[in-house]
Design a protein around this motif. Structure first.
Motif, PDB file in Angstrom:
ATOM      1  N   TRP A 156      -9.603   2.242   6.952  1.00  8.67           N
ATOM      2  CA  TRP A 156      -8.941   3.188   7.445  1.00  8.67           C
ATOM      3  C   TRP A 156      -8.902   3.089   8.925  1.00  8.67           C
ATOM      4  O   TRP A 156     -10.147   3.240   9.623  1.00  8.67           O
ATOM      5  CB  TRP A 156      -9.364   4.653   6.999  1.00  8.67           C
ATOM      6  CG  TRP A 156      -9.251   4.607   5.529  1.00  8.67           C
ATOM      7  CD1 TRP A 156     -10.100   4.041   4.620  1.00  8.67           C
ATOM      8  CD2 TRP A 156      -8.191   5.421   4.684  1.00  8.67           C
ATOM      9  NE1 TRP A 156      -9.606   4.475   3.360  1.00  8.67           N
ATOM     10  CE2 TRP A 156      -8.682   5.187   3.416  1.00  8.67           C
ATOM     11  CE3 TRP A 156      -7.049   6.130   5.109  1.00  8.67           C
ATOM     12  CZ2 TRP A 156      -7.808   5.609   2.165  1.00  8.67           C
ATOM     13  CZ3 TRP A 156      -6.320   6.612   4.105  1.00  8.67           C
ATOM     14  CH2 TRP A 156      -6.691   6.445   2.529  1.00  8.67           C
TER      15      TRP A 156
ATOM     16  N   ARG B 100      -4.920  -9.055   3.230  1.00 11.38           N
ATOM     17  CA  ARG B 100      -4.860  -7.800   3.688  1.00 11.38           C
ATOM     18  C   ARG B 100      -3.308  -7.346   3.690  1.00 11.38           C
ATOM     19  O   ARG B 100      -2.342  -8.151   3.887  1.00 11.38           O
ATOM     20  CB  ARG B 100      -5.359  -7.740   5.104  1.00 11.38           C
ATOM     21  CG  ARG B 100      -6.854  -7.924   5.216  1.00 11.38           C
ATOM     22  CD  ARG B 100      -7.184  -8.248   6.708  1.00 11.38           C
ATOM     23  NE  ARG B 100      -7.124  -7.004   7.303  1.00 11.38           N
ATOM     24  CZ  ARG B 100      -8.247  -6.144   7.224  1.00 11.38           C
ATOM     25  NH1 ARG B 100      -9.438  -6.366   6.508  1.00 11.38           N
ATOM     26  NH2 ARG B 100      -8.543  -4.996   8.046  1.00 11.38           N
TER      27      ARG B 100
ATOM     28  N   ARG C 241     -14.136   3.064   5.680  1.00 12.49           N
ATOM     29  CA  ARG C 241     -13.939   2.359   4.116  1.00 12.49           C
ATOM     30  C   ARG C 241     -13.929   3.173   2.987  1.00 12.49           C
ATOM     31  O   ARG C 241     -14.935   3.838   2.991  1.00 12.49           O
ATOM     32  CB  ARG C 241     -14.581   0.880   4.362  1.00 12.49           C
ATOM     33  CG  ARG C 241     -14.608  -0.039   5.277  1.00 12.49           C
ATOM     34  CD  ARG C 241     -15.125  -1.155   5.413  1.00 12.49           C
ATOM     35  NE  ARG C 241     -15.204  -2.307   6.256  1.00 12.49           N
ATOM     36  CZ  ARG C 241     -15.731  -2.192   7.393  1.00 12.49           C
ATOM     37  NH1 ARG C 241     -16.830  -1.481   7.745  1.00 12.49           N
ATOM     38  NH2 ARG C 241     -15.457  -3.158   8.436  1.00 12.49           N
TER      39      ARG C 241
ATOM     40  N   VAL D 257      -3.547   2.286   6.897  1.00 14.18           N
ATOM     41  CA  VAL D 257      -4.560   2.154   5.686  1.00 14.18           C
ATOM     42  C   VAL D 257      -4.157   0.770   5.128  1.00 14.18           C
ATOM     43  O   VAL D 257      -3.057   0.475   4.767  1.00 14.18           O
ATOM     44  CB  VAL D 257      -3.900   2.917   4.462  1.00 14.18           C
ATOM     45  CG1 VAL D 257      -4.727   3.059   3.277  1.00 14.18           C
ATOM     46  CG2 VAL D 257      -3.661   4.600   4.748  1.00 14.18           C
TER      47      VAL D 257
ATOM     48  N   ALA E  29      -2.620   0.452  -4.412  1.00 19.11           N
ATOM     49  CA  ALA E  29      -2.197  -0.881  -3.744  1.00 19.11           C
ATOM     50  C   ALA E  29      -1.608  -1.737  -5.021  1.00 19.11           C
ATOM     51  O   ALA E  29      -2.322  -1.812  -5.967  1.00 19.11           O
ATOM     52  CB  ALA E  29      -3.165  -1.626  -2.926  1.00 19.11           C
TER      53      ALA E  29
ATOM     54  N   HIS F 211     -11.444  -3.120  -1.265  1.00 16.92           N
ATOM     55  CA  HIS F 211     -11.506  -2.021  -0.615  1.00 16.92           C
ATOM     56  C   HIS F 211     -10.406  -1.583   0.060  1.00 16.92           C
ATOM     57  O   HIS F 211      -9.414  -2.509   0.532  1.00 16.92           O
ATOM     58  CB  HIS F 211     -13.014  -2.099   0.199  1.00 16.92           C
ATOM     59  CG  HIS F 211     -13.050  -2.938   1.090  1.00 16.92           C
ATOM     60  ND1 HIS F 211     -13.133  -4.212   1.112  1.00 16.92           N
ATOM     61  CD2 HIS F 211     -12.517  -2.596   2.609  1.00 16.92           C
ATOM     62  CE1 HIS F 211     -12.997  -4.837   2.330  1.00 16.92           C
ATOM     63  NE2 HIS F 211     -12.828  -3.861   3.072  1.00 16.92           N
ATOM     64  N   PHE F 212     -10.488  -0.334   0.658  1.00 13.45           N
ATOM     65  CA  PHE F 212      -9.570   0.082   1.536  1.00 13.45           C
ATOM     66  C   PHE F 212     -10.031   0.186   3.217  1.00 13.45           C
ATOM     67  O   PHE F 212     -11.307   0.599   3.127  1.00 13.45           O
ATOM     68  CB  PHE F 212      -8.707   1.434   1.287  1.00 13.45           C
ATOM     69  CG  PHE F 212      -7.876   1.038   0.101  1.00 13.45           C
ATOM     70  CD1 PHE F 212      -6.503   0.840   0.192  1.00 13.45           C
ATOM     71  CD2 PHE F 212      -8.071   1.505  -1.198  1.00 13.45           C
ATOM     72  CE1 PHE F 212      -5.607   0.755  -0.787  1.00 13.45           C
ATOM     73  CE2 PHE F 212      -7.498   1.236  -2.297  1.00 13.45           C
ATOM     74  CZ  PHE F 212      -6.020   0.900  -1.930  1.00 13.45           C
TER      75      PHE F 212
ATOM     76  N   VAL G 114       0.968  -1.166   0.229  1.00 12.13           N
ATOM     77  CA  VAL G 114      -0.048  -0.062   0.100  1.00 12.13           C
ATOM     78  C   VAL G 114       0.829   1.251  -0.051  1.00 12.13           C
ATOM     79  O   VAL G 114       1.967   1.263   0.729  1.00 12.13           O
ATOM     80  CB  VAL G 114      -0.856  -0.088   1.343  1.00 12.13           C
ATOM     81  CG1 VAL G 114      -1.851   1.147   1.291  1.00 12.13           C
ATOM     82  CG2 VAL G 114      -1.835  -1.373   1.337  1.00 12.13           C
TER      83      VAL G 114
ATOM     84  N   PRO H 166      -5.329   6.287  -1.775  1.00 12.55           N
ATOM     85  CA  PRO H 166      -4.465   5.058  -1.623  1.00 12.55           C
ATOM     86  C   PRO H 166      -4.331   4.411  -2.893  1.00 12.55           C
ATOM     87  O   PRO H 166      -5.350   4.390  -3.825  1.00 12.55           O
ATOM     88  CB  PRO H 166      -4.950   4.290  -0.471  1.00 12.55           C
ATOM     89  CG  PRO H 166      -6.554   4.687  -0.677  1.00 12.55           C
ATOM     90  CD  PRO H 166      -6.675   5.934  -1.322  1.00 12.55           C
TER      91      PRO H 166
ATOM     92  N   GLU I  59      -1.108  -3.521   4.686  1.00  8.66           N
ATOM     93  CA  GLU I  59      -1.476  -2.370   5.499  1.00  8.66           C
ATOM     94  C   GLU I  59       0.126  -1.177   5.462  1.00  8.66           C
ATOM     95  O   GLU I  59       1.094  -1.866   5.345  1.00  8.66           O
ATOM     96  CB  GLU I  59      -1.430  -2.403   6.809  1.00  8.66           C
ATOM     97  CG  GLU I  59      -0.548  -2.876   7.812  1.00  8.66           C
ATOM     98  CD  GLU I  59      -0.566  -4.276   7.954  1.00  8.66           C
ATOM     99  OE1 GLU I  59       0.251  -5.017   8.140  1.00  8.66           O
ATOM    100  OE2 GLU I  59      -1.786  -5.218   7.597  1.00  8.66           O
TER     101      GLU I  59
ATOM    102  N   ALA J  19      -5.092  -2.342   2.478  1.00  9.20           N
ATOM    103  CA  ALA J  19      -5.734  -2.828   1.419  1.00  9.20           C
ATOM    104  C   ALA J  19      -6.341  -4.243   1.554  1.00  9.20           C
ATOM    105  O   ALA J  19      -5.637  -5.202   1.943  1.00  9.20           O
ATOM    106  CB  ALA J  19      -4.769  -2.699   0.116  1.00  9.20           C
TER     107      ALA J  19
ATOM    108  N   VAL K  99      -7.644  -4.794  -5.509  1.00  9.82           N
ATOM    109  CA  VAL K  99      -8.017  -4.377  -4.605  1.00  9.82           C
ATOM    110  C   VAL K  99      -9.923  -4.176  -4.356  1.00  9.82           C
ATOM    111  O   VAL K  99     -10.248  -3.983  -5.365  1.00  9.82           O
ATOM    112  CB  VAL K  99      -7.812  -2.917  -4.242  1.00  9.82           C
ATOM    113  CG1 VAL K  99      -8.426  -2.324  -2.885  1.00  9.82           C
ATOM    114  CG2 VAL K  99      -6.360  -2.826  -4.095  1.00  9.82           C
TER     115      VAL K  99
END
Length: 618
Positions: free
Chosen positions: A473, A516, A482, A505, A452, A470-471, A431, A450, A518, A507, A468
Motif C-alpha cells: 500500500w 506486480r 503491507r 494498491v 486481484a 501479499h499486497f 487489482v 483488495p 497496481e 498485488a 497473490v
C-alpha cells in the motif's frame, strides 16, 4: 583480472558499511517484479530533452510524483570523470533515497536523457594503486618495480589491461557501494555481480529471481543475511545531436510507447540467435542450443540462424547477434514491441559521433525495448556482455532491467538503454478495491478490501503461481504498509494533509519472480476542513509560453505551485496568480499541484487535485 578481495574491502570500508546499515535498516524483504512505484526517475533540468523524455515516461508508466529527482548537469558533458560522477550524480541520488526513506521500496534508478554515458575511472585506479600496491598483480617484465623512483607510475601500470578504465552511467550506479567507497578492485571486477544467475549443478534449470534492492548476495550468488546489494539502473534514452549518435525524440517516444504496450502480452514472435564466425558470436553461441530448448519449453519461439542478422524475419521478439557493424533496414526483418536486441560489439555503447561500429541506438530506432553496448573497448570478454540467458529470464516474466543484470557478470562498462519496466511475459495481476470509486471523499480510519486476478493463473513455480502473496500500500508514492492475500488493510487518513492523495494498491504474485500489478486511486481527505481551488487559464501552451493559473486556499498563510515535489513558485497570502515558465517544466504532459500552507486553526496543509498541462514544441 583484479580479484574481488571481499575481506580486505570490507575491513577498509567502515564508513561505507555504516552507510549501508543506515540505508537499508531491518525492513521486511520481499522479492522483485518491478513496478513504477519501485523506480526513481532522475531528470536533468538543464536539458529540454531530458525534461521531455521524463515527462513522457512518467505519464506513460505512472511513475509517482515523489519518485522524480531533478539533478542539474551540463548536457554537453557526455563523458566525465569518476570524482564528478560520484559528487554530482551518485552521492546525491543515494543521499536522496536515504533521506526520504525510499530504499525500502526503490529498486531501480532510471536516468532520462542528457546525463554522461561514460565515466572515466583513472583517478580511482591511480588512488587504489598508490594505497594498495600489494593487491595488484606483479610488475610485468621491463617495468620498474614499486621500490624504484617512479613507483606511482609503476603501481598504476600494473592494473590489468583488460579492465579498461571507463565505466557506464548505469553500470556504476548498479555497483554504487563500491563506487562510493572508491574501490575499483570491487566495481571493475569481472565477477562482481552476484545477482547474476548461474547454473546450479544439482538443479535441472537455470534459476531466475526477481530483483529487490534489499536482497543481499554472498560470493556464490546465494541470498545471504549479510552480503552485496545493488540498485538496478538503465538509461531511458541517449538523444541525438551534432556530437552524439543517439535517437531523435520521436524515436525515443515510439520505442518507449511500444515497450509499455507490450507488458503482459505474452507475444508470439520469435527470439533469434545469430551464429557466424565473428569472435563476438563464437564466444556465446555454444550456449545458444540450451537456451533455445529452455525457451521452447516455455512455449516461447526461439531459433538459431546463420549470418550477420536475421534475414527477412517479420517476427523478431528478441535478437542476439555478434557483429561490429550492421544496417538493420537491409535485413528485411521487423523488431516487435518488447524485444531485447544486442550485437555484442566493442563500441556499441560509445555514443560519440567519431566512434566506429554500429551503436546500440540502431536497434532502438527500429523499435526495440532495450539494447546495450560497452562504452570503451572491452576486449572479447564474455563476462562484460549479457549471456544468451538474458532471453530466458525475460521470457519467465522479468523486466528488462532484471533480465540484463541476471545475465552479466561484470556490468561496470555496459550501457543499457531503453525501458527498464518492460515485461512482455509477466503474469500481471489486475487489482480491484471493493466499493472504492475514484475521487472518493475520505475521513478518519478506512478499512480496505483488495482483490486481484491473474490473466494466467496456472503458471508453474518458480515462474509464478498465479496467486497473490501479499499486497503493498502506497500513499503519494510512499510505502505505508503491507497486507496478506486475504487480509483487510486499515488506513488512517488523520495524519494526512487535507486534499488530494494518490492511493496505490500493489498485488505481488507468489514465486521467485513476484510479478506486480497496481491499482491507482485518487482520494480527497477532509479531516481539518481545508479547502483549495485552482483555475488553470492555459491548459495547453507552446514551450516558452507561460503557464498561468489562479490558486485560492481560504485561511492559508501562503500558496505554492509544485511539480513532482519541487516548488516552482510561492506567494504569501491565501490566493495568488501565477505564471510558470514552461521551459522549467519541459515539453509533453505535465502534472502540477497547488498547496495551501497552514494557517490559523489549520494544523495541516491543503493539496489540490493534479492539474494537467500539455506543453507543445515551440
Amino acid at each position: 583480472m583484479v580479484p574481488v578481495l571481499y575481506r580486505t574491502w570490507k575491513n577498509s570500508l567502515v564508513a561505507s558499511c555504516l552507510l549501508v546499515i543506515v540505508l537499508f535498516g531491518r525492513n521486511r524483504i520481499t522479492q522483485g517484479g518491478g513496478g513504477p512505484e519501485n523506480v526513481l526517475l532522475v531528470v536533468n533540468p538543464n536539458s529540454p530533452t531530458s525534461l521531455a523524455v521524463a515527462n513522457f515516461y512518467q505519464s506513460l508508466r505512472g511513475i509517482p510524483d515523489s519518485n522524480v529527482l531533478y539533478l542539474p548537469w551540463d548536457p554537453q558533458e557526455q563523458v566525465t570523470d569518476v570524482d564528478r560522477f560520484r559528487e554530482k550524480i551518485l552521492l546525491p541520488i543515494v543521499e536522496h533515497l536515504t533521506r526520504q526513506g525510499f530504499l525500502e521500496w526503490i529498486d531501480c534508478v532510471a536516468y532520462s536523457a542528457d546525463f554522461p554515458w561514460g565515466i572515466e575511472l583513472q583517478k580511482d585506479i591511480q588512488r587504489f594503486a598508490e594505497e594498495h600496491p600489494e593487491l595488484l598483480p606483479p610488475a610485468r617484465p621491463g617495468r620498474p618495480s614499486d621500490g624504484e623512483k617512479n613507483s606511482e607510475e609503476s603501481a598504476s601500470s600494473r592494473w590489468p589491461r583488460v579492465l579498461t578504465p571507463r565505466g557506464s552511467l548505469n553500470g556504476l550506479t548498479y555497483l554504487y557501494a563500491g563506487v562510493l567507497a572508491r574501490r575499483p578492485d570491487y566495481y571493475m571486477s569481472l565477477r562482481v555481480n552476484q545477482y547474476m544467475r548461474r547454473a546450479i549443478p544439482e538443479q535441472k534449470e537455470l534459476p531466475t529471481l526477481g530483483f529487490n534492492s534489499r536482497l543481499q548476495f554472498d560470493e556464490h550468488g546465494n541470498l545471504a543475511k549479510q552480503g552485496q546489494r545493488y540498485l538496478l539502473s538503465m538509461v531511458l534514452a541517449v538523444a541525438a545531436d551534432e556530437d552524439t549518435r543517439g535517437n531523435t525524440l520521436e524515436e525515443i517516444f515510439e520505442y518507449l510507447r511500444r515497450s509499455a504496450a507490450a507488458d503482459g502480452s505474452f507475444p508470439q514472435g520469435t527470439i533469434y540467435f545469430v551464429q557466424n564466425d565473428d569472435i563476438r558470436s563464437r564466444t556465446r553461441d555454444p550456449a545458444y542450443p540450451e537456451v533455445v530448448e529452455a525457451l521452447q519449453k516455455l512455449d516461447v519461439r526461439a531459433e538459431i540462424v546463420h549470418g550477420i542478422m536475421p534475414e527477412n524475419k517479420p517476427d523478431c521478439q528478441g535478437v542476439m547477434m555478434g557483429t561490429a557493424e550492421f544496417d538493420w533496414a537491409r535485413s528485411g526483418s521487423i523488431i516487435l514491441p518488447g524485444a531485447i536486441c544486442d550485437h555484442l560489439t566493442s563500441l556499441g555503447g560509445v555514443m560519440a559521433k567519431s566512434a566506429g561500429q554500429t551503436p546500440l541506438t540502431e536497434f532502438l530506432r527500429y523499435g526495440a525495448a532495450a539494447a546495450s553496448g560497452t562504452v570503451i573497448e572491452p576486449f572479447a570478454i564474455a563476462e562484460k556482455f549479457p549471456l544468451p540467458t538474458i532471453h530466458l529470464h525475460y521470457a519467465r516474466g522479468c523486466t528488462t532491467a532484471e533480465a540484463f543484470y541476471q545475465s552479466v557478470y561484470g556490468p561496470y562498462q555496459l550501457l543499457i538503454v531503453g525501458d527498464p519496466l518492460c515485461r512482455p511475459w509477466a503474469n500481471i495481476p489486475v487489482v480491484e478495491l471493493q466499493e472504492f470509486p475514484e475521487g472518493k471523499m475520505v475521513q478518519g480510519v478506512l478499512t480496505l478490501h483488495p482483490t486481484a486476478e491473474f490473466p494466467r493463473p496456472g503458471l508453474p513455480q518458480p515462474i509464478g503461481g498465479g496467486q497473490v502473496d501479499h499486497f503493498e500500500w502506497f500513499v503519494d508514492g510512499r510505502l505505508v504498509g503491507r497486507s496478506g492475500a486475504n487480509e483487510a488493510f486499515v488506513l488512517d487518513t488523520r495524519p494526512w494533509d487535507d486534499g488530494y492523495h494518490e492511493l496505490r494498491v500493489v498485488a505481488v504474485e507468489t514465486g521467485l519472480i513476484a510479478s506486480r500489478g497496481e491499482l491507482v486511486v485518487g482520494l480527497t481527505s477532509d479531516n481539518f476542513g481545508g479547502q483549495i481551488s485552482v483555475k488553470l487559464h492555459t491548459p495547453q501552451v507552446r514551450l516558452g509560453e507561460p503557464v498561468r493559473l489562479h490558486v485560492e486556499s481560504p485561511g492559508a498563510l501562503a500558496v505554492v505551485v509544485r511539480q513532482n515535489g519541487r516548488v516552482l513558485a510561492r506567494k504569501i497570502g491565501a490566493q495568488a496568480d501565477f505564471e510558470i515558465d514552461s521551459r522549467k517544466l519541459g515539453m509533453g504532459p505535465v502534472r502540477l499541484q497547488a498547496v495551501g500552507i497552514g494557517g490559523p486553526g489549520r494544523p495541516k496543509n491543503t493539496i489540490s487535485r493534479p492539474i494537467s498541462v500539455i506543453i507543445e514544441r515551440e
